[in-house]
Design a protein around this motif. Structure first.
Motif, PDB file in Angstrom:
ATOM      1  N   PRO A  53      -3.387   0.154  12.718  1.00  0.00           N
ATOM      2  CA  PRO A  53      -2.662  -0.774  12.819  1.00  0.00           C
ATOM      3  C   PRO A  53      -1.905  -0.810  11.476  1.00  0.00           C
ATOM      4  O   PRO A  53      -2.096   0.038  10.768  1.00  0.00           O
ATOM      5  CB  PRO A  53      -3.548  -2.210  12.521  1.00  0.00           C
ATOM      6  N   SER A  54      -0.630  -1.555  11.623  1.00  0.00           N
ATOM      7  CA  SER A  54       0.150  -1.432  10.243  1.00  0.00           C
ATOM      8  C   SER A  54      -0.654  -2.251   9.138  1.00  0.00           C
ATOM      9  O   SER A  54      -1.386  -3.195   9.130  1.00  0.00           O
ATOM     10  CB  SER A  54       1.195  -2.509  10.562  1.00  0.00           C
ATOM     11  N   GLY A  55      -0.251  -1.331   7.926  1.00  0.00           N
ATOM     12  CA  GLY A  55      -0.890  -1.984   6.630  1.00  0.00           C
ATOM     13  C   GLY A  55      -2.207  -1.038   6.559  1.00  0.00           C
ATOM     14  O   GLY A  55      -2.968  -1.497   5.341  1.00  0.00           O
ATOM     15  N   SER A  56      -2.673  -0.357   7.315  1.00  0.00           N
ATOM     16  CA  SER A  56      -4.164   0.508   7.401  1.00  0.00           C
ATOM     17  C   SER A  56      -4.199   1.639   6.316  1.00  0.00           C
ATOM     18  O   SER A  56      -5.217   2.185   6.137  1.00  0.00           O
ATOM     19  CB  SER A  56      -4.500   0.881   8.625  1.00  0.00           C
ATOM     20  N   GLY A  57      -2.827   2.115   5.808  1.00  0.00           N
ATOM     21  CA  GLY A  57      -2.800   3.076   4.710  1.00  0.00           C
ATOM     22  C   GLY A  57      -2.402   4.363   5.283  1.00  0.00           C
ATOM     23  O   GLY A  57      -2.245   5.447   4.590  1.00  0.00           O
ATOM     24  N   LYS A  58      -1.776   4.337   6.372  1.00  0.00           N
ATOM     25  CA  LYS A  58      -1.381   5.632   7.203  1.00  0.00           C
ATOM     26  C   LYS A  58      -0.121   6.461   6.015  1.00  0.00           C
ATOM     27  O   LYS A  58      -0.295   7.491   5.873  1.00  0.00           O
ATOM     28  CB  LYS A  58      -0.986   5.432   8.743  1.00  0.00           C
ATOM     29  N   SER A  59       0.784   5.487   5.878  1.00  0.00           N
ATOM     30  CA  SER A  59       1.904   6.068   5.170  1.00  0.00           C
ATOM     31  C   SER A  59       1.463   6.500   3.628  1.00  0.00           C
ATOM     32  O   SER A  59       1.948   7.465   3.327  1.00  0.00           O
ATOM     33  CB  SER A  59       2.992   5.000   5.060  1.00  0.00           C
ATOM     34  N   THR A  60       0.658   5.707   3.077  1.00  0.00           N
ATOM     35  CA  THR A  60       0.107   5.900   1.708  1.00  0.00           C
ATOM     36  C   THR A  60      -0.643   7.285   1.753  1.00  0.00           C
ATOM     37  O   THR A  60      -0.338   8.214   0.861  1.00  0.00           O
ATOM     38  CB  THR A  60      -0.719   4.939   1.311  1.00  0.00           C
ATOM     39  N   GLU A  66       2.967  10.130  -3.937  1.00  0.00           N
ATOM     40  CA  GLU A  66       1.970   9.003  -4.792  1.00  0.00           C
ATOM     41  C   GLU A  66       1.043   9.856  -5.558  1.00  0.00           C
ATOM     42  O   GLU A  66       0.502  10.855  -4.846  1.00  0.00           O
ATOM     43  CB  GLU A  66       1.422   8.311  -3.652  1.00  0.00           C
ATOM     44  N   LEU A 118      -5.090  -4.178  -4.833  1.00  0.00           N
ATOM     45  CA  LEU A 118      -5.166  -3.928  -3.229  1.00  0.00           C
ATOM     46  C   LEU A 118      -5.317  -2.808  -3.222  1.00  0.00           C
ATOM     47  O   LEU A 118      -4.781  -1.495  -3.562  1.00  0.00           O
ATOM     48  CB  LEU A 118      -3.805  -4.207  -2.663  1.00  0.00           C
ATOM     49  N   VAL A 150      -5.925   0.257  -1.030  1.00  0.00           N
ATOM     50  CA  VAL A 150      -5.256   0.699   0.242  1.00  0.00           C
ATOM     51  C   VAL A 150      -5.865   1.962   1.056  1.00  0.00           C
ATOM     52  O   VAL A 150      -6.094   1.766   2.231  1.00  0.00           O
ATOM     53  CB  VAL A 150      -3.546   1.136  -0.198  1.00  0.00           C
ATOM     54  N   ARG A 168       2.048  10.148   1.818  1.00  0.00           N
ATOM     55  CA  ARG A 168       2.638  10.209   0.699  1.00  0.00           C
ATOM     56  C   ARG A 168       1.781  10.922  -0.375  1.00  0.00           C
ATOM     57  O   ARG A 168       2.431  11.557  -1.225  1.00  0.00           O
ATOM     58  CB  ARG A 168       3.196   8.985   0.238  1.00  0.00           C
ATOM     59  N   TYR A 208      -2.937  -0.344  -5.075  1.00  0.00           N
ATOM     60  CA  TYR A 208      -1.695  -0.832  -5.759  1.00  0.00           C
ATOM     61  C   TYR A 208      -2.250  -2.286  -6.436  1.00  0.00           C
ATOM     62  O   TYR A 208      -2.708  -3.413  -5.615  1.00  0.00           O
ATOM     63  CB  TYR A 208      -0.719  -0.953  -4.976  1.00  0.00           C
TER      64      TYR A 208
HETATM   65  P1  ADP Z   1       0.790   1.911   7.182  1.00  0.00           P
HETATM   66  O1  ADP Z   1       1.545   2.887   6.957  1.00  0.00           O
HETATM   67  O2  ADP Z   1      -0.458   2.123   7.654  1.00  0.00           O
HETATM   68  O3  ADP Z   1       1.382   0.486   7.646  1.00  0.00           O
HETATM   69  P2  ADP Z   1       1.020   1.502   4.169  1.00  0.00           P
HETATM   70  O4  ADP Z   1       0.283   2.826   3.498  1.00  0.00           O
HETATM   71  O5  ADP Z   1       2.294   1.734   4.333  1.00  0.00           O
HETATM   72  O6  ADP Z   1       0.371   1.336   5.743  1.00  0.00           O
HETATM   73  O7  ADP Z   1       0.531   0.247   3.415  1.00  0.00           O
HETATM   74  C1  ADP Z   1      -0.680  -0.089   3.307  1.00  0.00           C
HETATM   75  C2  ADP Z   1      -1.020  -1.246   2.176  1.00  0.00           C
HETATM   76  O8  ADP Z   1      -0.310  -0.863   1.063  1.00  0.00           O
HETATM   77  C3  ADP Z   1      -0.133  -2.286   2.882  1.00  0.00           C
HETATM   78  O9  ADP Z   1      -0.615  -3.527   2.486  1.00  0.00           O
HETATM   79  C4  ADP Z   1       1.254  -2.213   1.934  1.00  0.00           C
HETATM   80  O10 ADP Z   1       1.982  -3.323   1.850  1.00  0.00           O
HETATM   81  C5  ADP Z   1       0.699  -1.673   0.617  1.00  0.00           C
HETATM   82  N1  ADP Z   1       1.664  -0.715  -0.213  1.00  0.00           N
HETATM   83  C6  ADP Z   1       2.291   0.146   0.196  1.00  0.00           C
HETATM   84  N2  ADP Z   1       3.004   0.710  -0.646  1.00  0.00           N
HETATM   85  C7  ADP Z   1       2.825  -0.209  -1.700  1.00  0.00           C
HETATM   86  C8  ADP Z   1       3.470  -0.006  -2.995  1.00  0.00           C
HETATM   87  N3  ADP Z   1       4.506   1.002  -3.410  1.00  0.00           N
HETATM   88  N4  ADP Z   1       3.221  -1.084  -3.708  1.00  0.00           N
HETATM   89  C9  ADP Z   1       2.422  -1.959  -3.302  1.00  0.00           C
HETATM   90  N5  ADP Z   1       1.820  -2.059  -2.270  1.00  0.00           N
HETATM   91  C10 ADP Z   1       2.022  -1.237  -1.262  1.00  0.00           C
END
Ligand code: ADP
Ligand code: MG
Length: 240
Positions: free
Chosen positions: A35-42, A51, A14, A16, A45, A11
């Protein structure tokens, strides 16, 4: 069934996801921790096409879903998704929530969708709640409706993104036991969770992600009991 190669996503500046490789076989249960922010949800998606990856390929049942020619609606029909927030429609009954996708995307008649909704609500132990509104349900019950909704589409696999993180502690167990039952029935599942006990009991394969890479992976025994990497050990110490 699902094969990920060299997946990268940024992003802006950043980064991810920095190159993820992962194979999920039919019937396999993969638990993703980190940990939170490691890219799991991304990563989840990207798998269900919410995404677009910057680099790399994802194939599902041999079809490259990262190709522009692939109809993502068809792919999403084959993949269920359960979110942290249940996203039920408040002005629709429980049964109607489970029927909606079936009618809009699955092209089933109202009667067919209703019959299947009741069947799926039975699977998650909520048949008697079919005609009430979501607001009258506990968080755990709402999440079970979310699972019934995913099941109703007859998916090849279900992706769970921290399905119990928004729940009061006493409601976590009922959702995990529905997920355990699905696992026993042979559903292919990718589950992002901090519930290490669930990972230990249900996972065939555990992935530890940190900073957009898979730091360590293996059986629950290997990753959770005998982690090789310092980062994995540190994370487990914090969540256990
Ligand atoms: P996790 O699920 O492991 O907590 P995420 O995949 O949600 O991690 O997010 C990973 C990083 O990407 C975080 O720093 C988050 O802030 C950033 N991020 C996630 N989605 C977006 C987006 N749509 N735009 C900008 N930054 C994003
Ligand atoms: Mg997340």
């Amino acid at each position: 069934m699902i094969s990920i190669r060299g997946l990268k996503k940024s992003y802006g500046k950043l980064d991810v996801l920095k190159g993820i490789d992962l194979d999920v076989h039919s019937g396999e249960k993969v638990v993703v921790i980190g940990p939170s922010g490691s890219g799991k949800s991304t990563m989840l998606r990207c798998i269900n096409g919410l995404e677009d990856p910057d680099e790399g390929t994802i194939t599902m049942n041999g079809v490259e879903i990262t190709s522009r020619r692939t109809n993502m609606n068809k792919v999403r029909e084959r993949l269920g998704m359960v979110f942290q927030r249940f996203n039920l429609w408040p002005h629709k009954t429980v049964a109607e929530n489970v029927m909606l996708g079936q009618m809009v995307v699955g092209h089933r008649t109202k009667a067919e969708a209703r019959a299947r909704a009741l069947e799926m609500l039975r699977r998650v132990g909520l048949e008697e709640k079919a005609d009430v509104y979501p607001v009258t349900l506990s968080g755990g019950q709402q999440q079970r409706v979310g699972i019934a909704r995913a099941l109703a589409m007859n998916p090849d696999a279900i992706l769970f993104d921290e399905p119990t993180s928004a729940l009061d502690p006493e409601l976590v167990g009922e959702v995990l036991s529905v997920m355990k039952k699905l696992a026993e029935e042979g559903m292919t599942m990718i589950v992002v969770t901090h519930e290490i006990g669930f990972a230990r009991e249900v996972a065939d394969h555990v992935i530890f992600m940190d900073g957009g890479v898979i730091v360590e992976q293996g059986t629950p025994e290997e990753v959770l009991e005998h982690p090789k990497e310092e980062r994995t050990r540190g994370f487990l110490k914090r969540v256990l």
